[in-house]
Design an enzyme around this catalytic site. Structure first.
Site, PDB file in Angstrom:
ATOM      1  N   ASP A  72      41.339 -11.446  -4.686  1.00  0.00           N
ATOM      2  CA  ASP A  72      39.952 -11.911  -4.764  1.00  0.00           C
ATOM      3  C   ASP A  72      39.784 -13.261  -4.063  1.00  0.00           C
ATOM      4  OD1 ASP A  72      37.350 -12.450  -5.550  1.00  0.00           O
ATOM      5  OD2 ASP A  72      38.008 -13.328  -7.444  1.00  0.00           O
ATOM      6  N   LYS A  77      20.139  -4.593  -2.996  1.00  0.00           N
ATOM      7  CA  LYS A  77      19.104  -4.476  -4.031  1.00  0.00           C
ATOM      8  C   LYS A  77      18.967  -5.791  -4.791  1.00  0.00           C
ATOM      9  CE  LYS A  77      19.570   0.433  -4.836  1.00  0.00           C
ATOM     10  NZ  LYS A  77      20.277   1.434  -5.618  1.00  0.00           N
ATOM     11  N   GLU A 120      41.834  -9.679   1.366  1.00  0.00           N
ATOM     12  CA  GLU A 120      41.047  -8.447   1.280  1.00  0.00           C
ATOM     13  C   GLU A 120      41.329  -7.812  -0.092  1.00  0.00           C
ATOM     14  OE1 GLU A 120      38.757  -6.429   2.922  1.00  0.00           O
ATOM     15  OE2 GLU A 120      39.197  -5.097   1.249  1.00  0.00           O
ATOM     16  N   ASP A 133      30.229  -7.481   1.613  1.00  0.00           N
ATOM     17  CA  ASP A 133      29.459  -6.413   0.940  1.00  0.00           C
ATOM     18  C   ASP A 133      28.052  -6.941   0.679  1.00  0.00           C
ATOM     19  OD1 ASP A 133      31.629  -4.715   0.975  1.00  0.00           O
ATOM     20  OD2 ASP A 133      32.357  -5.340  -0.987  1.00  0.00           O
TER      21      ASP A 133
HETATM   22  C1  LIG Z   1      31.564  -4.461   4.337  1.00  0.00           C
HETATM   23  S1  LIG Z   1      33.286  -4.717   4.427  1.00  0.00           S
HETATM   24  C2  LIG Z   1      33.486  -5.611   5.969  1.00  0.00           C
HETATM   25  C3  LIG Z   1      34.889  -5.600   6.470  1.00  0.00           C
HETATM   26  C4  LIG Z   1      35.127  -6.370   7.783  1.00  0.00           C
HETATM   27  N1  LIG Z   1      34.881  -7.794   7.606  1.00  0.00           N
HETATM   28  C5  LIG Z   1      34.284  -5.839   8.903  1.00  0.00           C
HETATM   29  O1  LIG Z   1      33.296  -6.521   9.274  1.00  0.00           O
HETATM   30  O2  LIG Z   1      34.603  -4.755   9.417  1.00  0.00           O
HETATM   31  C6  LIG Z   1      33.537  -5.988   3.207  1.00  0.00           C
HETATM   32  C7  LIG Z   1      35.003  -6.142   2.823  1.00  0.00           C
HETATM   33  O3  LIG Z   1      35.134  -7.223   1.901  1.00  0.00           O
HETATM   34  C8  LIG Z   1      36.079  -6.858   0.909  1.00  0.00           C
HETATM   35  N2  LIG Z   1      35.804  -7.669  -0.290  1.00  0.00           N
HETATM   36  C9  LIG Z   1      34.747  -7.568  -1.127  1.00  0.00           C
HETATM   37  N3  LIG Z   1      34.813  -8.501  -2.098  1.00  0.00           N
HETATM   38  C10 LIG Z   1      35.949  -9.200  -1.891  1.00  0.00           C
HETATM   39  C11 LIG Z   1      36.581 -10.279  -2.567  1.00  0.00           C
HETATM   40  N4  LIG Z   1      36.049 -10.820  -3.679  1.00  0.00           N
HETATM   41  N5  LIG Z   1      37.743 -10.759  -2.072  1.00  0.00           N
HETATM   42  C12 LIG Z   1      38.297 -10.200  -0.966  1.00  0.00           C
HETATM   43  N6  LIG Z   1      37.732  -9.179  -0.269  1.00  0.00           N
HETATM   44  C13 LIG Z   1      36.583  -8.680  -0.722  1.00  0.00           C
HETATM   45  C14 LIG Z   1      35.845  -5.376   0.719  1.00  0.00           C
HETATM   46  O4  LIG Z   1      36.950  -4.715   0.135  1.00  0.00           O
HETATM   47  C15 LIG Z   1      35.571  -4.911   2.150  1.00  0.00           C
HETATM   48  O5  LIG Z   1      36.742  -4.507   2.811  1.00  0.00           O
END
Ligand SMILES: C[S@@+](CC[C@H](N)C(=O)[O-])C[C@H]1O[C@@H](n2cnc3c(N)ncnc32)[C@H](O)[C@@H]1O
Length: 219
Positions: A94, A121, A67, A117
């Site tokens: 990452d 857009k 995360e 995420d």
């Molecule tokens: C929309 S949230 C969804 C969290 C969880 N999976 C849920 O469904 O409740 C997306 C998560 O992915 C993490 N994230 C985004 N890009 C990432 C990356 N490159 N590596 C690790 N985590 C990432 C964000 O910090 C965020 O906590």
């Protein structure tokens, strides 16, 4: 800004540090968990509810989570520790780097990407985590018979993921939902994530993908 309920996770405690890895080279799962067991990975675990519940439900398997947000990692370490889950380790970082450089080939039994995420857009879509290069790395890391599970309320992201998978050499993956047109919508899940619950509560349609890795080697 940090939500008031999250403030207590700004400070890491020693019991949290025990669960959080800071890898500077390829991971060795059997050394990390001091045993050989099936390994599941959750990417972008957010508040970690799914990861810690799955780990508690499957003590015979090991669970790795990555995360990007430190405060969410600490929160998940807190809850995993409270549940006594010895089979969980977390990385703050990452996911792209993790798959490209740190995860051994054919070592993963399940990979979950739940509500990444969405970058809805058009001009932001190139920021999406699950792109072609990412899927290539993921294919390398999943063991034959292992599964990739993806969910998103952004239908276009699910379609793009399937379309990107189709650019890999054919025969590497079997789509478990092929008979349904490639996806399933709004299926019941055992341990819903925080985002999943939110989207279901407001009536959003959720697309789920499930694919199984074949024995074919990645060329
Ligand atoms: C929309 S949230 C969804 C969290 C969880 N999976 C849920 O469904 O409740 C997306 C998560 O992915 C993490 N994230 C985004 N890009 C990432 C990356 N490159 N590596 C690790 N985590 C990432 C964000 O910090 C965020 O906590």
């Amino acid at each position: 800004m940090v939500a008031s309920g999250m403030r207590r996770y700004r400070q890491r405690k020693p019991e949290h540090d025990q669960l959080i890895l800071q890898p500077n080279g390829p991971l060795e799962p059997s050394a990390i968990f001091a045993r050989t067991a099936k390994l599941r990975l959750e990417i972008g675990f957010g508040h970690g509810r799914f990861l810690s519940q799955m780990a508690a439900a499957h003590p015979e398997e090991d669970f790795l989570g990555i995360e990007a947000l430190p405060i969410r990692v600490t929160k998940t370490a807190h809850w995993s520790h409270k549940r006594g889950a010895d089979n969980v380790r977390l990385i703050c970082g990452d996911a792209d780097r993790l798959l490209q450089q740190l995860i051994p080939e054919q070592s993963l039994h399940r990979v979950y990407i739940l509500f990444p995420d969405p970058w809805p857009k058009q001009r932001h879509r190139r920021r999406r985590l699950v792109n072609r290069r990412f899927l290539h790395s993921l294919t390398r890391c999943v063991a034959p018979g292992g599964r990739f599970i993806f969910a998103s309320d952004t239908h276009n992201y699910a379609m793009q993921t399937l379309s990107n998978l189709s650019t890999l050499p054919s025969g590497l993956w079997v789509n478990n939902y092929a008979a349904d047109g490639g996806y399933r919508f709004n299926i019941p899940t055992r341990f819903p994530t925080v985002f999943e619950e939110h989207h279901k509560a407001i009536g959003n349609r959720i697309a789920y993908l499930m694919l199984t890795r074949t024995t074919m080697a990645l060329p």
